[in-house]
Design an enzyme around this catalytic site. Structure first.
Site, PDB file in Angstrom:
ATOM      1  N   ARG A   1     -40.556 -80.709  39.812  1.00 14.48           N
ATOM      2  CA  ARG A   1     -40.431 -82.102  39.389  1.00 14.48           C
ATOM      3  C   ARG A   1     -41.181 -82.276  38.088  1.00 14.48           C
ATOM      4  O   ARG A   1     -42.369 -81.996  38.010  1.00 14.48           O
ATOM      5  CB  ARG A   1     -41.067 -82.960  40.487  1.00 14.48           C
ATOM      6  CG  ARG A   1     -40.430 -84.274  40.668  1.00 14.48           C
ATOM      7  CD  ARG A   1     -40.966 -84.953  41.903  1.00 14.48           C
ATOM      8  NE  ARG A   1     -42.401 -85.109  41.923  1.00 14.48           N
ATOM      9  CZ  ARG A   1     -43.023 -86.097  42.527  1.00 14.48           C
ATOM     10  NH1 ARG A   1     -42.337 -87.008  43.159  1.00 14.48           N
ATOM     11  NH2 ARG A   1     -44.322 -86.177  42.525  1.00 14.48           N
TER      12      ARG A   1
ATOM     13  N   THR B   1     -41.201 -87.478  33.944  1.00 12.06           N
ATOM     14  CA  THR B   1     -39.991 -88.222  34.314  1.00 12.06           C
ATOM     15  C   THR B   1     -39.761 -88.262  35.820  1.00 12.06           C
ATOM     16  O   THR B   1     -38.960 -89.059  36.305  1.00 12.06           O
ATOM     17  CB  THR B   1     -38.750 -87.554  33.686  1.00 12.06           C
ATOM     18  OG1 THR B   1     -38.612 -86.245  34.276  1.00 12.06           O
ATOM     19  CG2 THR B   1     -38.892 -87.404  32.186  1.00 12.06           C
TER      20      THR B   1
ATOM     21  N   ASP C   1     -50.366 -82.473  47.226  1.00 12.12           N
ATOM     22  CA  ASP C   1     -49.336 -81.604  46.632  1.00 12.12           C
ATOM     23  C   ASP C   1     -49.089 -80.417  47.568  1.00 12.12           C
ATOM     24  O   ASP C   1     -49.943 -79.552  47.739  1.00 12.12           O
ATOM     25  CB  ASP C   1     -49.803 -81.113  45.251  1.00 12.12           C
ATOM     26  CG  ASP C   1     -48.683 -80.402  44.517  1.00 12.12           C
ATOM     27  OD1 ASP C   1     -48.287 -80.880  43.444  1.00 12.12           O
ATOM     28  OD2 ASP C   1     -48.181 -79.372  45.032  1.00 12.12           O
TER      29      ASP C   1
ATOM     30  N   ASP D   1     -49.269 -76.783  46.045  1.00  7.13           N
ATOM     31  CA  ASP D   1     -50.648 -76.387  45.719  1.00  7.13           C
ATOM     32  C   ASP D   1     -51.454 -76.101  46.981  1.00  7.13           C
ATOM     33  O   ASP D   1     -52.236 -75.147  47.030  1.00  7.13           O
ATOM     34  CB  ASP D   1     -51.338 -77.490  44.904  1.00  7.13           C
ATOM     35  CG  ASP D   1     -50.863 -77.503  43.457  1.00  7.13           C
ATOM     36  OD1 ASP D   1     -50.204 -76.525  43.039  1.00  7.13           O
ATOM     37  OD2 ASP D   1     -51.143 -78.485  42.746  1.00  7.13           O
TER      38      ASP D   1
END
Ligand code: PRP
Ligand code: URA
Length: 209
Positions: A104, A108, A200, A203
């Site tokens: 991603r 944006t 995340d 991660d």
């Protein structure tokens, strides 16, 4: 309109709490994600086709059922979807595994494709796309579009945590794709992260930042 299946079995809820906890390290996080994927896989495969066979038990003949051999394709969205592969494969070891690489764009929030490798017989398979997070829905929607463009006819999407925005986006873009989630969370924050979520996923799985 696609159905949303919320799999809130107590074992799934318990493990998801541990997954969300910021003090859970990568090793335990990986193990838990695999375990929840396996538990979700049990329900996701509920409509798998069976056929009747006759076998000999020690007591005589029995007409009973086995899986009919319809082919399954498992497609993790890289990277974080990888964490769910082994759990699902424990239930459906004959599945072929395709990979779709998407990240991603942090500005944006649009998905950017960097890899796609699928089984050759796409049209014949029932696909299960896996990714722990459904946030804006951009990545999942793009992955489903790739599969459809290559001929896939039957697709389910499975994630651990979904935001309302992601669910609405998928239902709008792909009303034929049922969505399986372990939890429906409250919202997205201004950076497109699910709140309360788990942070995340990639991660936390791979120990990166
Ligand atoms: C995460 C997650 C999903 C996506 C969800 O991947 O694993 O693929 O974000 O967000 P969306 O619904 O708004 O598209 P990320 O882009 O962080 O890549 P990674 O798995 O490689 O870390
Ligand atoms: N991707 C993640 O890994 N986590 C989120 O909360 C949203 C997108």
């Amino acid at each position: 309109m696609s159905k949303v299946h919320v799999m809130d079995h107590p074992l799934i809820q318990h493990k998801l709490t541990l997954i969300r906890d910021k003090n859970t390290g990568s090793k335990e996080f990986r193990e838990l994600v695999e375990e929840v994927a396996l538990l979700m896989g049990y329900e996701v495969t509920r409509d798998i086709q069976l056929k009747e066979v006759e076998i000999d038990t020690p007591m005589g003949k029995a007409k009973t059922k086995v899986i009919s051999g319809k082919k399954v394709g498992l497609v993790p969205i890289l990277r974080a979807g990888l964490g769910m592969v082994d759990g699902m494969l424990k239930l459906i070891p004959a599945a072929k595994v395709g990979h779709i690489g998407l990240y991603r764009d942090p500005e944006t929030l649009e998905p950017v494709e960097y890899y796609c490798k699928l089984p050759s017989d796409v049209e014949e398979r029932d696909f299960i796309i896996i990714d722990p997070m459904l946030a804006t829905g951009g990545s999942a929607s793009a992955a489903i579009t790739f599969l459809k463009q290559r001929g896939a006819k039957s697709i389910k999407f499975v994630c651990l945590i979904a935001a309302p925005e992601g669910v609405s986006r998928l239902q709008e873009d792909h009303p034929d794709v049922d969505i399986f989630v372990a939890a429906l969370d409250e919202k997205l924050n201004e950076d497109g992260y699910i709140v309360p979520g788990l942070g995340d996923a990639g991660d936390r799985l791979f120990g990166t930042k």
